[in-house]
Design a protein around this motif. Structure first.
Motif, PDB file in Angstrom:
ATOM      1  N   ASP A   1       0.765  -1.443  -0.047  1.00 21.59           N
ATOM      2  CA  ASP A   1      -0.150   0.006  -0.101  1.00 21.59           C
ATOM      3  C   ASP A   1       0.905   1.226  -0.148  1.00 21.59           C
ATOM      4  N   PHE A   2       1.772   1.234  -0.834  1.00 23.51           N
ATOM      5  CA  PHE A   2       2.511   2.588  -1.213  1.00 23.51           C
ATOM      6  C   PHE A   2       1.711   3.672  -1.687  1.00 23.51           C
ATOM      7  N   ASN A   3       2.158   4.836  -1.549  1.00 22.88           N
ATOM      8  CA  ASN A   3       1.598   5.958  -2.569  1.00 22.88           C
ATOM      9  C   ASN A   3       2.459   6.776  -3.145  1.00 22.88           C
ATOM     10  N   CYS A   4       1.948   7.468  -4.117  1.00 26.16           N
ATOM     11  CA  CYS A   4       2.769   8.750  -5.146  1.00 26.16           C
ATOM     12  C   CYS A   4       3.969   8.982  -4.137  1.00 26.16           C
ATOM     13  N   CYS A   5       5.118   9.118  -4.866  1.00 31.26           N
ATOM     14  CA  CYS A   5       6.393   9.869  -4.091  1.00 31.26           C
ATOM     15  C   CYS A   5       6.388  11.063  -3.466  1.00 31.26           C
ATOM     16  N   GLY A   6       5.428  11.832  -3.904  1.00 37.19           N
ATOM     17  CA  GLY A   6       5.002  13.050  -3.388  1.00 37.19           C
ATOM     18  C   GLY A   6       5.708  14.265  -4.191  1.00 37.19           C
ATOM     19  N   TYR A   7       6.353  13.728  -5.143  1.00 39.19           N
ATOM     20  CA  TYR A   7       7.013  14.949  -6.095  1.00 39.19           C
ATOM     21  C   TYR A   7       6.079  15.485  -6.810  1.00 39.19           C
ATOM     22  N   PRO A   8       5.214  15.169  -7.227  1.00 40.08           N
ATOM     23  CA  PRO A   8       3.974  15.948  -8.073  1.00 40.08           C
ATOM     24  C   PRO A   8       3.343  17.280  -7.412  1.00 40.08           C
ATOM     25  N   ILE A   9       3.494  16.921  -5.970  1.00 46.53           N
ATOM     26  CA  ILE A   9       2.602  17.747  -5.097  1.00 46.53           C
ATOM     27  C   ILE A   9       3.879  18.877  -4.629  1.00 46.53           C
ATOM     28  N   ASP A  10       5.008  18.514  -4.711  1.00 44.57           N
ATOM     29  CA  ASP A  10       6.007  19.452  -4.054  1.00 44.57           C
ATOM     30  C   ASP A  10       5.736  20.800  -4.561  1.00 44.57           C
ATOM     31  N   LEU A  11       5.337  21.108  -5.815  1.00 44.70           N
ATOM     32  CA  LEU A  11       5.300  22.366  -6.338  1.00 44.70           C
ATOM     33  C   LEU A  11       4.128  23.202  -5.754  1.00 44.70           C
TER      34      LEU A  11
END
Lengths: 297, 182
Positions: free
Chosen positions: A43-53
């Protein structure tokens, strides 16, 4: 000493299962043969990079949730995507170095019953191949030397920069992929601006600039007569392979440069068939390249 | 004199906020920027469009031109290649300043690119940045790939909530494209 039984949690990210399973198929095949055990990440999720901006704190919390899952499993993470590596690795290092940041993110993580402790490491495929498997073992597994072909490489930004986070044992990543390519026997050609960005991250708000960037890269690669471009990132791959026909049409130029994921190239040298490596999934079909490889005798 | 009158009537006064740079990541380092322009010279985006100019952005932050910066569409053109960070002779992390400006613009002006809103909503609904179609999940079996795990959506929603992003995403204006003005 190389790690003889490396074991990693594989972090797939989003873009690979969504659009580029050819990368995953080929990577799993070569890693298995090279003795790297992959454990699926629960149950991993998106790494977070696309949200950083848009929200640095949320992006960091999403990354940290993945790091916490790895801590629960007591295993290090292997990524195939530069974006996932770049962001998970950066957040991991920031959390380890900056106590204030760790407290802030842990406060968020406590709300879901998790706590970051700083016990795991994040590596990209090319780090596992160089640091855990080692050049010697890869060389031993090359059954068919690809000495008849000449290719170029594109490592991609998030493996190279910021060097504060990407340097490993003081070595920068600019030559790693080149060395890995040469293990297959193929010649890896130098070209202008090898470390330059593919432009993909802004394609959602502006197509003109990334297409001009990708066009320039393809022109540089074509100029040195490379028969293929080798990538290790789904975003760079999409830019140069999937978008190549669009770039050709937009600028009225002809490139027809096949873009292979590195494990596809290595897989061919290890004796896998193009079918086993999902090479037919590529947009630009590497017909001439495969002809050179299989009709060389 | 007619000319002068014209100039004054058309002049706009930009409010200066001298404390603005303290809202940025690594605010202290920003003072070290002496405007050499190495960031812009190495920037692949600036090479194709002078509309995006990291040196100018750094200077505007130093001067405290907050309102102008936060409403500048050029902010959204950074590809995060991080060349500026590695090249800066003063150790200023220019791309991180741009990230701080984008974050602040979302927070205070409630505006973001449509693509960012879509990706955020996808993560909220599925854990992944894209909604992966059932057909592709089934295709994995024929490709010999393991089952794709489902994420823990409750936990993800909680992270959106505690970082105050849930309210933002539900009530945000979006724009589709950044028009480049040379």
């Amino acid at each position: 000493m190389k790690n003889s039984n490396p074991e990693y949690l594989i972090f797939l990210g989003c873009t690979i299962p969504y659009r580029l399973t050819s990368y995953e198929v080929s990577a799993r095949k070569v890693l298995k043969t090279l003795g790297v055990k992959l454990v699926e990440m629960p149950d991993f999720n998106c790494c977070g990079y696309p949200i950083d901006l848009v929200n640095h704190e949320l992006a960091s919390a999403l990354a940290t949730r993945n790091l916490c899952l790895a801590e629960e499993k007591e295993m290090n993470i292997l990524t195939l995507c530069n974006g996932c590596f770049g962001f998970l690795n950066k957040v991991n290092k920031m959390l380890k170095e900056d106590e204030g940041f760790r407290k802030k993110i842990n406060k968020d993580l406590n709300e879901i019953g998790m706590e970051y402790k700083g016990k795991v490491e994040v590596k990209h495929l090319i780090h596992v191949l160089t640091e855990d498997v080692g050049f010697e073992k890869i060389r031993q597994n090359v059954k068919k030397s690809l000495s008849m072909i000449r290719v170029a490489q594109h490592t991609g930004c998030h493996l190279l920069r910021p060097s504060k986070y990407t340097l490993r044992d003081g070595l920068d990543g600019h030559t790693l992929l080149k060395e890995l390519i040469e293990l297959t026997g193929a010649e890896c050609l130098d070209y202008v601006d090898e470390g330059e960005c593919c432009g993909n991250p802004i394609i959602g708000v502006n197509e003109d600039i990334p297409f001009q960037m990708a066009r320039e890269k393809l022109e540089h690669v074509k100029k040195v007569n490379a028969q293929a471009l080798i990538t290790v990132c789904p975003f760079c791959h999409i830019m140069y392979d999937l978008n190549q026909p669009l770039i050709e049409r937009r600028f009225n130029e002809r490139f027809r440069i096949p873009v292979l994921h590195y494990p596809q190239l290595l897989g061919l040298a290890m004796g896998f068939t193009p079918e086993e490596l999902a090479i037919n999934d590529l947009r630009v079909k590497p017909i001439e390249l495969l002809n050179s490889i299989y009709n060389a005798e | 004199m007619a000319g002068l009158k014209h100039i004054f009537e058309n002049a706009t006064v930009t409010r200066i906020n001298p404390r603005f740079r303290h809202e940025m990541a690594d605010a202290e380092k920003l003072l070290l920027c002496f405007q050499c322009g190495t960031c812009t010279a190495g920037c692949p985006v600036s090479r194709f469009s002078s509309f995006y100019n990291p040196r100018k952005i750094a200077r505007m932050v130093q001067l405290g031109l907050k309102d102008r910066l936060l409403s500048d569409a050029a902010l959204w053109l950074c590809t995060t290649c991080y060349t500026c960070i590695d090249n800066c002779p003063q150790g200023v992390e220019v791309a991180n300043i741009v990230r701080s400006l984008r974050n602040l613009s979302v927070k205070e002006r409630r505006v973001m690119p449509l693509i960012s809103k879509k990706l955020a909503l996808n993560i909220l609904r599925s854990g992944y940045a894209y909604i992966i179609p059932e057909s592709r999940i089934r295709r994995r079996i024929t490709q010999g790939l393991p089952h794709l795990p489902r994420s823990n959506l409750k936990q993800i929603a909680k992270l959106f909530e505690v970082t105050d992003f849930l309210g933002v995403i539900e009530n945000v204006e979006t724009f589709e494209k950044v028009e480049v003005k040379e």
